[in-house]
Motif scaffolding. Structure first.
Motif, short mmCIF file in Angstrom:
data_model
loop_
_atom_site.label_atom_id
_atom_site.label_comp_id
_atom_site.label_asym_id
_atom_site.label_seq_id
_atom_site.Cartn_x
_atom_site.Cartn_y
_atom_site.Cartn_z
N ILE A 118 12.32 0.78 54.29
CA ILE A 118 13.23 -0.10 55.03
C ILE A 118 12.59 -0.29 56.40
CG2 ILE A 118 15.53 -0.40 55.99
CD1 ILE A 118 16.60 1.35 53.76
N GLU A 126 14.97 -4.60 56.38
CA GLU A 126 14.63 -5.31 55.14
C GLU A 126 13.94 -4.35 54.18
OE1 GLU A 126 12.33 -9.40 53.68
OE2 GLU A 126 12.70 -9.01 55.81
N LEU A 127 14.24 -4.51 52.90
CA LEU A 127 13.69 -3.63 51.87
C LEU A 127 12.33 -4.14 51.40
CD1 LEU A 127 14.03 -1.24 49.91
CD2 LEU A 127 15.21 -2.80 48.35
N ARG A 155 18.78 -7.15 52.97
CA ARG A 155 19.16 -6.28 54.09
C ARG A 155 19.80 -5.02 53.53
NH1 ARG A 155 23.28 -8.25 56.36
NH2 ARG A 155 23.10 -7.21 58.37
N VAL A 156 19.24 -3.88 53.91
CA VAL A 156 19.70 -2.60 53.36
C VAL A 156 19.66 -1.53 54.46
CG1 VAL A 156 18.86 -3.14 51.03
CG2 VAL A 156 17.35 -1.98 52.65
N ARG A 157 20.13 -0.34 54.08
CA ARG A 157 19.99 0.83 54.95
C ARG A 157 20.06 2.09 54.08
NH1 ARG A 157 25.79 -0.03 57.96
NH2 ARG A 157 27.14 0.48 56.19
N VAL A 167 20.07 4.01 48.89
CA VAL A 167 19.95 2.74 49.60
C VAL A 167 21.23 1.93 49.41
CG1 VAL A 167 18.67 0.57 49.78
CG2 VAL A 167 17.45 2.71 49.31
#
Length: 376
Positions: free
Chosen positions: A170, A185-186, A226-228, A235
């Motif tokens: 990420i 972003e992944l 869009r991830v975290r 994720v």
């Protein structure tokens, strides 16, 4: 879409092995193959069970929900992975009949899965396990997967952890790794990554980037998602970076509005688009009613959303559809969504005192138009 150049057979073999370990196939299992054979995820859906001794029941694109239900019961299907929308319809059909299926695993995927959809599938189909599979075509089948747990969820279901020999990062806009909880972003790499787009060197260079953390010349695919990271390393999916909307100075994530809509009574599914009419841009909500719930009015939807979202995220128009249009892979067909009808023109309310006269005149001068009343 541009076609991806195929990956080496050895990498695909390793992925099929990893998928078999994820689903824990046994000779007693029967998996329902629902996807087209030209769909990359379809390969995992028939090859993985066969390579691990399980049986495959072939579905057909023309099947109704009743056909699917009959096949599941007649063949004692234990593993299913149709599109999420099909699973939701199946959950409704099973609940309406008061039946119980002997499902070991229900796999969702193909599009972002809301927490409300996940809860509906769990309650209607009662599988032992729900798996959310994530994977752009460019990463070949399923690089991440998440096995649902009992945590309370809001928004989208997590997309999990790496499956098989994958690398994932990420990153921020400068390709710097982000800490837990930070949104970025992944990027995905590993042996199953496609080599690029056939005949599209420009697009390949934009999406397939050199891995800044490897010295062997390997590459990463920029997903645009869009991830975290959660504290446990899972994720979380937050939406598409390229589907963010900028409206009246605000950055808006349509997925947040869709998730809020699905939480309202009477809404089975929803999709939000940015539309334009006569130079004016506005949000439009397309929604599909639940099979047994009362049909909400536009006013009720606005009130329900106002309790969950800020004012700038409230859609201006609402379009009810019997069924949201889908592509052959089960994703929303945005091009097939109808243009929202313009609302009936309302009568302009004239100023009633000197203060309102000044305010209306100011806005007429500022915007260069006369069709402005005190309610605008």
């Amino acid at each position: 879409q541009p076609k991806c150049v195929a990956v080496a057979h050895g990498a695909l073999t390793k992925h099929i092995q990893a998928a078999g370990a994820l689903y824990r196939y046994t000779p007693a299992d029967r998996a329902l193959h629902f996807a087209a054979f030209t769909f990359d995820a379809g390969m995992e859906q028939w090859l993985a069970p066969l390579c691990h001794g399980a049986g495959v029941v072939l579905g057909f694109s023309g099947w109704t929900g009743e056909d699917t239900l009959q096949a599941l019961m007649a063949h004692a299907v234990s593993v299913i992975y149709p599109p999420t929308s099909a699973l939701l319809h199946l959950a409704d059909a099973v609940a309406a009949r008061g039946q119980t299926l002997a499902l070991r695993i229900a796999c969702v995927g193909g599009e972002a899965v809301s927490s409300a959809a996940l809860a509906k599938i769990r309650a209607g189909l009662r599988p032992e396990t729900i798996i959310n599979g994530y994977g752009p075509t460019e990463t070949v089948i399923t690089p991440l997967a998440w096995q649902a747990d009992n945590r309370a969820l809001t928004g989208y279901a997590p997309i999990g952890t790496a499956l098989g020999e994958r690398t994932l990062y990420i990153l921020d806009a400068d390709l710097n790794p982000l800490p837990l909880g930070a949104v970025g972003e992944l990027y995905i790499g590993g042996p199953c990554l496609a080599r690029g787009y056939h005949g599209r060197a420009d697009l390949s260079g934009e999406r397939f980037l050199p891995d800044p953390f490897a010295a062997d010349g390997s590459r990463l695919y920029r997903t645009g998602d869009r991830v975290r990271f959660r504290p446990d390393g899972v994720v979380e999916y937050l939406g598409r970076a390229d589907q963010q909307i900028k409206l009246r100075g605000y950055r808006i994530e349509p997925g947040e509005i869709e998730a809020a809509l699905r939480q309202l009574p009477g809404i089975a599914d929803a999709h939000v688009l940015l539309c334009e009419e006569n130079g004016r841009r506005y949000l439009a909500a397309y929604w599909q009613a639940g099979p047994h719930d009362p049909i909400p009015t536009d006013a009720a939807l606005k009130i329900g959303l106002a309790a969950r979202l800020p004012d700038y995220m409230i859609p201006a128009r609402y379009v009810r559809l019997d069924q949201l249009p889908r592509t052959t892979h089960g994703k929303i067909d945005r091009r097939a969504l109808p243009v929202p009808e313009a609302p009936a023109p309302r009568e302009q309310q004239a100023p009633t005192n000197s203060t309102e006269v000044v305010l209306v005149q100011l806005w007429q001068d500022l915007l260069g138009r006369q069709d402005i009343g005190i309610d605008d």
